[in-house]
Motif scaffolding. Structure first.
Motif, PDB file in Angstrom:
ATOM      1  N   LYS A  36       0.654  -1.152   0.515  1.00  7.81           N
ATOM      2  CA  LYS A  36      -0.336  -0.286  -0.173  1.00  7.81           C
ATOM      3  C   LYS A  36       1.108   1.395   0.089  1.00  7.81           C
ATOM      4  CE  LYS A  36      -0.725  -0.227   5.563  1.00  7.81           C
ATOM      5  NZ  LYS A  36      -1.647   0.091   6.058  1.00  7.81           N
ATOM      6  N   THR A  38       1.292   4.815   1.666  1.00  5.81           N
ATOM      7  CA  THR A  38       0.292   5.882   2.623  1.00  5.81           C
ATOM      8  C   THR A  38       1.439   6.943   3.093  1.00  5.81           C
ATOM      9  OG1 THR A  38       0.422   5.264   4.923  1.00  5.81           O
ATOM     10  CG2 THR A  38       1.859   3.387   4.125  1.00  5.81           C
ATOM     11  N   ALA A  40       3.361   8.398   6.470  1.00  2.00           N
ATOM     12  CA  ALA A  40       3.341   7.676   8.064  1.00  2.00           C
ATOM     13  C   ALA A  40       3.646   8.883   8.788  1.00  2.00           C
ATOM     14  CB  ALA A  40       4.922   6.581   7.726  1.00  2.00           C
ATOM     15  N   LYS A  41       2.683   8.477   9.731  1.00  2.00           N
ATOM     16  CA  LYS A  41       1.999   9.454  11.220  1.00  2.00           C
ATOM     17  C   LYS A  41       3.158   9.032  11.466  1.00  2.00           C
ATOM     18  CE  LYS A  41      -2.593   9.514  10.816  1.00  2.00           C
ATOM     19  NZ  LYS A  41      -2.645   8.651   9.419  1.00  2.00           N
ATOM     20  N   PRO A  69       4.601  10.157   0.473  1.00  2.00           N
ATOM     21  CA  PRO A  69       4.441   8.956   0.640  1.00  2.00           C
ATOM     22  C   PRO A  69       5.590   7.723   0.895  1.00  2.00           C
ATOM     23  CG  PRO A  69       3.315   9.919  -1.823  1.00  2.00           C
ATOM     24  CD  PRO A  69       4.315  10.528  -1.158  1.00  2.00           C
ATOM     25  N   TRP A 130       2.750  -1.508  10.554  1.00  2.00           N
ATOM     26  CA  TRP A 130       2.132  -1.284   9.096  1.00  2.00           C
ATOM     27  C   TRP A 130       0.829  -1.032   8.590  1.00  2.00           C
ATOM     28  CZ3 TRP A 130       4.627   2.601   7.025  1.00  2.00           C
ATOM     29  CH2 TRP A 130       5.916   3.327   7.653  1.00  2.00           C
ATOM     30  N   GLU A 135      -5.202  -6.461   5.335  1.00  2.00           N
ATOM     31  CA  GLU A 135      -4.978  -6.270   4.122  1.00  2.00           C
ATOM     32  C   GLU A 135      -3.258  -7.443   3.491  1.00  2.00           C
ATOM     33  OE1 GLU A 135      -5.124  -1.200   5.393  1.00  2.00           O
ATOM     34  OE2 GLU A 135      -2.956  -2.489   6.341  1.00  2.00           O
TER      35      GLU A 135
END
Ligand code: ATP
Ligand code: MG
Length: 137
Positions: A36, A38, A40-41, A69, A130, A135
Protein backbone atom coordinates in the motif's frame (compact mmCIF):
# COMPACT_ATOMS: atom_id res chain seq x y z
CA UNK A 1 7.03 -19.12 6.03
CA UNK A 2 9.16 -16.16 6.91
CA UNK A 3 7.94 -12.64 6.16
CA UNK A 4 9.66 -9.25 6.05
CA UNK A 5 8.65 -5.62 5.86
CA UNK A 6 10.14 -3.60 3.01
CA UNK A 7 9.28 0.08 2.50
CA UNK A 8 10.23 2.32 -0.39
CA UNK A 9 10.94 5.63 1.36
CA UNK A 10 9.59 9.00 0.09
CA UNK A 11 12.66 9.72 -2.08
CA UNK A 12 12.37 6.27 -3.67
CA UNK A 13 8.68 6.85 -4.42
CA UNK A 14 9.36 10.35 -5.79
CA UNK A 15 12.11 8.98 -8.03
CA UNK A 16 9.78 6.22 -9.25
CA UNK A 17 12.13 3.49 -8.05
CA UNK A 18 9.35 1.29 -6.67
CA UNK A 19 8.78 -0.77 -9.86
CA UNK A 20 12.48 -1.64 -9.76
CA UNK A 21 12.21 -2.69 -6.09
CA UNK A 22 9.12 -4.85 -6.78
CA UNK A 23 10.86 -6.40 -9.80
CA UNK A 24 14.02 -7.27 -7.85
CA UNK A 25 12.17 -8.91 -4.95
CA UNK A 26 9.82 -10.79 -7.31
CA UNK A 27 12.61 -11.99 -9.57
CA UNK A 28 14.62 -13.22 -6.58
CA UNK A 29 11.67 -15.51 -5.90
CA UNK A 30 9.75 -13.79 -3.11
CA UNK A 31 5.97 -13.53 -2.93
CA UNK A 32 4.28 -10.17 -2.42
CA UNK A 33 1.67 -10.55 0.33
CA UNK A 34 0.90 -6.91 1.14
CA UNK A 35 1.28 -3.52 -0.56
CA UNK A 36 0.00 0.00 0.00
CA UNK A 37 0.97 3.60 -0.64
CA UNK A 38 0.64 5.49 2.62
CA UNK A 39 1.63 8.67 4.46
CA UNK A 40 3.43 7.59 7.63
CA UNK A 41 2.22 9.33 10.79
CA UNK A 42 4.76 10.64 13.29
CA UNK A 43 3.46 8.32 16.01
CA UNK A 44 3.94 5.27 13.77
CA UNK A 45 7.46 6.34 12.82
CA UNK A 46 8.45 6.91 16.46
CA UNK A 47 7.43 3.32 17.12
CA UNK A 48 9.03 2.01 13.91
CA UNK A 49 12.37 3.67 14.69
CA UNK A 50 12.11 3.41 18.50
CA UNK A 51 15.68 2.03 18.73
CA UNK A 52 17.04 5.23 17.12
CA UNK A 53 15.21 7.76 19.35
CA UNK A 54 18.38 9.05 21.01
CA UNK A 55 20.35 9.51 17.76
CA UNK A 56 21.17 13.07 16.69
CA UNK A 57 19.72 12.39 13.22
CA UNK A 58 16.35 11.17 14.62
CA UNK A 59 14.41 14.44 13.96
CA UNK A 60 15.67 14.66 10.37
CA UNK A 61 14.91 10.94 9.89
CA UNK A 62 11.30 11.58 10.93
CA UNK A 63 10.86 14.59 8.64
CA UNK A 64 12.48 12.69 5.76
CA UNK A 65 10.08 9.76 6.27
CA UNK A 66 7.12 12.19 6.31
CA UNK A 67 8.23 14.17 3.25
CA UNK A 68 5.96 12.15 0.96
CA UNK A 69 4.16 8.83 0.66
CA UNK A 70 5.89 5.54 1.48
CA UNK A 71 5.26 2.31 -0.42
CA UNK A 72 4.85 -0.25 2.36
CA UNK A 73 5.21 -3.90 1.31
CA UNK A 74 5.38 -7.35 2.90
CA UNK A 75 7.25 -10.23 1.26
CA UNK A 76 7.26 -13.91 2.02
CA UNK A 77 9.80 -16.65 1.29
CA UNK A 78 12.82 -18.61 2.43
CA UNK A 79 15.18 -16.53 4.61
CA UNK A 80 13.45 -13.40 3.27
CA UNK A 81 14.63 -11.16 6.14
CA UNK A 82 18.34 -11.78 5.52
CA UNK A 83 17.94 -12.08 1.76
CA UNK A 84 15.97 -8.83 1.74
CA UNK A 85 18.73 -6.97 3.60
CA UNK A 86 21.19 -8.36 1.03
CA UNK A 87 19.07 -7.04 -1.85
CA UNK A 88 18.95 -3.61 -0.13
CA UNK A 89 22.70 -3.27 0.46
CA UNK A 90 24.47 -1.55 3.36
CA UNK A 91 23.04 1.53 5.11
CA UNK A 92 26.15 3.58 4.37
CA UNK A 93 26.25 4.30 0.61
CA UNK A 94 30.05 4.04 0.65
CA UNK A 95 29.63 0.42 1.70
CA UNK A 96 26.60 -0.58 -0.37
CA UNK A 97 27.90 -2.60 -3.30
CA UNK A 98 26.86 -1.99 -6.91
CA UNK A 99 24.20 -4.57 -7.73
CA UNK A 100 22.29 -3.83 -4.51
CA UNK A 101 19.34 -1.42 -4.50
CA UNK A 102 21.10 1.21 -2.38
CA UNK A 103 24.38 0.53 -4.19
CA UNK A 104 22.73 1.19 -7.54
CA UNK A 105 20.43 4.09 -6.63
CA UNK A 106 21.51 5.92 -3.45
CA UNK A 107 24.30 8.34 -2.54
CA UNK A 108 23.29 9.67 0.90
CA UNK A 109 22.81 7.83 4.18
CA UNK A 110 19.96 10.21 5.03
CA UNK A 111 18.19 9.49 1.73
CA UNK A 112 18.73 5.81 1.11
CA UNK A 113 15.40 5.10 -0.66
CA UNK A 114 14.44 1.85 1.06
CA UNK A 115 13.90 0.18 4.44
CA UNK A 116 14.09 -3.52 5.27
CA UNK A 117 13.51 -5.31 8.59
CA UNK A 118 16.78 -6.32 10.25
CA UNK A 119 15.57 -9.47 12.07
CA UNK A 120 12.62 -11.86 12.14
CA UNK A 121 11.49 -10.22 15.41
CA UNK A 122 11.57 -6.69 14.02
CA UNK A 123 9.84 -7.93 10.85
CA UNK A 124 6.93 -9.22 12.94
CA UNK A 125 6.77 -5.96 14.89
CA UNK A 126 6.93 -3.79 11.76
CA UNK A 127 4.37 -5.81 9.77
CA UNK A 128 1.90 -5.50 12.68
CA UNK A 129 2.65 -1.78 12.93
CA UNK A 130 2.15 -0.93 9.24
CA UNK A 131 -0.56 -3.42 8.19
CA UNK A 132 -3.86 -4.69 9.49
CA UNK A 133 -4.23 -8.48 9.30
CA UNK A 134 -6.91 -8.28 6.61
CA UNK A 135 -4.64 -6.18 4.38
CA UNK A 136 -2.28 -9.14 3.94
CA UNK A 137 -2.90 -11.98 1.47
P1 ATP B 1 16.47 0.93 7.63
O1 ATP B 1 16.06 0.64 9.05
O2 ATP B 1 15.85 2.22 7.11
O3 ATP B 1 16.28 -0.23 6.71
P2 ATP B 1 19.14 0.35 8.32
O4 ATP B 1 18.55 -0.75 9.13
O5 ATP B 1 20.10 -0.02 7.26
O6 ATP B 1 18.02 1.22 7.61
P3 ATP B 1 19.31 1.89 10.72
O7 ATP B 1 20.50 1.89 11.60
O8 ATP B 1 18.09 1.13 11.14
O9 ATP B 1 19.80 1.42 9.28
O10 ATP B 1 18.92 3.40 10.45
C1 ATP B 1 17.63 3.72 9.96
C2 ATP B 1 17.71 4.86 8.98
O11 ATP B 1 18.17 6.02 9.65
C3 ATP B 1 18.71 4.64 7.85
O12 ATP B 1 18.19 3.91 6.79
C4 ATP B 1 18.99 6.07 7.44
O13 ATP B 1 17.94 6.58 6.62
C5 ATP B 1 18.96 6.79 8.77
N1 ATP B 1 20.31 6.89 9.32
C6 ATP B 1 21.01 5.92 9.96
N2 ATP B 1 22.21 6.35 10.34
C7 ATP B 1 22.28 7.65 9.95
C8 ATP B 1 23.24 8.67 10.06
N3 ATP B 1 24.43 8.45 10.65
N4 ATP B 1 22.96 9.88 9.52
C9 ATP B 1 21.77 10.13 8.92
N5 ATP B 1 20.81 9.21 8.79
C10 ATP B 1 21.05 7.99 9.29
MG1 MG C 1 17.00 -0.51 10.52
Amino acid sequence: TERTFIAVKPDGVQRALFPEVLRRFSQKGFKLVGIKLTFAKEELLREHYSDLQSKPFFPSLLSYMMSGPVLATVWEGKDVVKQGRALLGATNPLQSAPGTIRGDFALDMGRNIIHGSDSVESAEKEIALWFKKDELV
